[in-house]
Design a protein around this motif. Sequence first.
Motif, PDB file in Angstrom:
ATOM      1  N   TRP A   1       0.851  -1.190   0.000  1.00  0.00           N
ATOM      2  CA  TRP A   1       0.000   0.000   0.000  1.00  0.00           C
ATOM      3  C   TRP A   1       0.886   1.239   0.000  1.00  0.00           C
ATOM      4  N   PHE A   2       0.493   2.201  -0.809  1.00  0.00           N
ATOM      5  CA  PHE A   2       1.148   3.496  -0.868  1.00  0.00           C
ATOM      6  C   PHE A   2       0.065   4.565  -0.784  1.00  0.00           C
ATOM      7  N   ARG A   3       0.491   5.803  -0.536  1.00  0.00           N
ATOM      8  CA  ARG A   3      -0.485   6.891  -0.509  1.00  0.00           C
ATOM      9  C   ARG A   3       0.125   8.159  -1.077  1.00  0.00           C
ATOM     10  N   LEU A   4      -0.759   8.997  -1.605  1.00  0.00           N
ATOM     11  CA  LEU A   4      -0.344  10.253  -2.205  1.00  0.00           C
ATOM     12  C   LEU A   4      -1.214  11.365  -1.647  1.00  0.00           C
ATOM     13  N   ALA A   5      -0.564  12.254  -0.913  1.00  0.00           N
ATOM     14  CA  ALA A   5      -1.252  13.399  -0.345  1.00  0.00           C
ATOM     15  C   ALA A   5      -0.942  14.635  -1.180  1.00  0.00           C
ATOM     16  N   PRO A   6      -1.840  15.610  -1.185  1.00  0.00           N
ATOM     17  CA  PRO A   6      -1.600  16.827  -1.973  1.00  0.00           C
ATOM     18  C   PRO A   6      -0.287  17.492  -1.586  1.00  0.00           C
TER      19      PRO A   6
ATOM     20  N   THR B   1       5.125 -11.798   6.993  1.00  0.00           N
ATOM     21  CA  THR B   1       5.868 -10.590   7.356  1.00  0.00           C
ATOM     22  C   THR B   1       5.152  -9.355   6.824  1.00  0.00           C
ATOM     23  N   ARG B   2       5.150  -8.318   7.632  1.00  0.00           N
ATOM     24  CA  ARG B   2       4.597  -7.028   7.243  1.00  0.00           C
ATOM     25  C   ARG B   2       5.598  -5.946   7.626  1.00  0.00           C
ATOM     26  N   TYR B   3       5.759  -4.995   6.727  1.00  0.00           N
ATOM     27  CA  TYR B   3       6.579  -3.830   7.031  1.00  0.00           C
ATOM     28  C   TYR B   3       5.701  -2.600   6.895  1.00  0.00           C
ATOM     29  N   PHE B   4       5.916  -1.631   7.772  1.00  0.00           N
ATOM     30  CA  PHE B   4       5.121  -0.416   7.742  1.00  0.00           C
ATOM     31  C   PHE B   4       6.020   0.810   7.847  1.00  0.00           C
ATOM     32  N   ALA B   5       5.522   1.900   7.300  1.00  0.00           N
ATOM     33  CA  ALA B   5       6.188   3.181   7.508  1.00  0.00           C
ATOM     34  C   ALA B   5       6.070   3.550   8.987  1.00  0.00           C
ATOM     35  N   ASP B   6       7.068   4.256   9.461  1.00  0.00           N
ATOM     36  CA  ASP B   6       7.068   4.672  10.871  1.00  0.00           C
ATOM     37  C   ASP B   6       5.813   5.466  11.213  1.00  0.00           C
ATOM     38  N   SER B   7       5.320   6.228  10.253  1.00  0.00           N
ATOM     39  CA  SER B   7       4.191   7.119  10.503  1.00  0.00           C
ATOM     40  C   SER B   7       2.885   6.368  10.759  1.00  0.00           C
ATOM     41  N   VAL B   8       2.827   5.084  10.361  1.00  0.00           N
ATOM     42  CA  VAL B   8       1.586   4.332  10.547  1.00  0.00           C
ATOM     43  C   VAL B   8       1.776   3.097  11.417  1.00  0.00           C
ATOM     44  N   GLU B   9       3.000   2.835  11.790  1.00  0.00           N
ATOM     45  CA  GLU B   9       3.291   1.671  12.627  1.00  0.00           C
ATOM     46  C   GLU B   9       2.407   1.706  13.873  1.00  0.00           C
ATOM     47  N   ASP B  10       1.896   0.585  14.249  1.00  0.00           N
ATOM     48  CA  ASP B  10       1.041   0.427  15.441  1.00  0.00           C
ATOM     49  C   ASP B  10      -0.372   0.977  15.247  1.00  0.00           C
ATOM     50  N   ARG B  11      -0.659   1.592  14.098  1.00  0.00           N
ATOM     51  CA  ARG B  11      -2.030   2.060  13.826  1.00  0.00           C
ATOM     52  C   ARG B  11      -2.662   1.325  12.650  1.00  0.00           C
ATOM     53  N   PHE B  12      -1.842   0.911  11.691  1.00  0.00           N
ATOM     54  CA  PHE B  12      -2.329   0.240  10.489  1.00  0.00           C
ATOM     55  C   PHE B  12      -1.868  -1.209  10.495  1.00  0.00           C
ATOM     56  N   THR B  13      -2.657  -2.064   9.880  1.00  0.00           N
ATOM     57  CA  THR B  13      -2.216  -3.421   9.654  1.00  0.00           C
ATOM     58  C   THR B  13      -2.711  -3.892   8.291  1.00  0.00           C
ATOM     59  N   ILE B  14      -2.046  -4.898   7.757  1.00  0.00           N
ATOM     60  CA  ILE B  14      -2.372  -5.428   6.431  1.00  0.00           C
ATOM     61  C   ILE B  14      -2.665  -6.912   6.558  1.00  0.00           C
ATOM     62  N   SER B  15      -3.661  -7.351   5.812  1.00  0.00           N
ATOM     63  CA  SER B  15      -3.971  -8.772   5.750  1.00  0.00           C
ATOM     64  C   SER B  15      -4.301  -9.135   4.309  1.00  0.00           C
ATOM     65  N   ARG B  16      -4.386 -10.426   4.057  1.00  0.00           N
ATOM     66  CA  ARG B  16      -4.672 -10.876   2.693  1.00  0.00           C
ATOM     67  C   ARG B  16      -5.492 -12.149   2.713  1.00  0.00           C
TER      68      ARG B  16
ATOM     69  N   LYS C   1      -7.779 -10.890  -2.510  1.00  0.00           N
ATOM     70  CA  LYS C   1      -7.949  -9.591  -1.867  1.00  0.00           C
ATOM     71  C   LYS C   1      -6.873  -9.324  -0.815  1.00  0.00           C
ATOM     72  N   MET C   2      -6.577  -8.049  -0.670  1.00  0.00           N
ATOM     73  CA  MET C   2      -5.695  -7.566   0.367  1.00  0.00           C
ATOM     74  C   MET C   2      -6.426  -6.426   1.083  1.00  0.00           C
ATOM     75  N   TYR C   3      -6.099  -6.246   2.366  1.00  0.00           N
ATOM     76  CA  TYR C   3      -6.802  -5.247   3.155  1.00  0.00           C
ATOM     77  C   TYR C   3      -5.801  -4.363   3.901  1.00  0.00           C
ATOM     78  N   LEU C   4      -6.226  -3.133   4.130  1.00  0.00           N
ATOM     79  CA  LEU C   4      -5.473  -2.221   4.974  1.00  0.00           C
ATOM     80  C   LEU C   4      -6.428  -1.736   6.057  1.00  0.00           C
ATOM     81  N   GLN C   5      -6.202  -2.194   7.273  1.00  0.00           N
ATOM     82  CA  GLN C   5      -7.009  -1.765   8.407  1.00  0.00           C
ATOM     83  C   GLN C   5      -6.317  -0.572   9.052  1.00  0.00           C
ATOM     84  N   MET C   6      -7.024   0.540   9.080  1.00  0.00           N
ATOM     85  CA  MET C   6      -6.455   1.777   9.603  1.00  0.00           C
ATOM     86  C   MET C   6      -7.222   2.203  10.848  1.00  0.00           C
TER      87      MET C   6
END
Length: 130
Positions: free
Chosen positions: A36-41, A57-72, A78-83
């Motif tokens: 997952w990637f994101r693009l902000a203005p 294994t899952r790797y996350f950006a520091d900015s979302v670590e402990d708040r987001f998780t990914i499953s498949r 399908k893949m999911y991003l739980q925020m």
Amino acid sequence: QVQLVESGGGLVQAGGSLMLSCAMSGRLISGHNMGWFRLAPGRDLEFVGVITWDGRTRYFADSVEDRFTISREDAIGKMYLQMTNLRPEDTAVYYCAFDRAQYRSMASTEASELANYVDWGQGTQVTVSS
């Protein structure tokens, strides 16, 4: 034809939660890393997280670590991003990305490299109000 379609975006208040989905058509996701990637203005495309092909294994950006998780769910492609605990700075268009290399071992330092991902979805907008 490979196609990735994201869904689940929307408007949420700070502190709230959203779950994004990424659906693959045209090929199986089994055996492939997905990210997952994101693009902000006004900002560059930012890595959010990745789940490896075996789901171990899952790797996350520091900015979302402990708040987001990914499953498949490989069986349904399908893949999911739980925020959770969303912040206004999480506002962005979120994209899922597919690594065509099968059974690729991915180190944390490689997870954010755009060159590893060939196929991308059209994105889904997430807006977090303060």
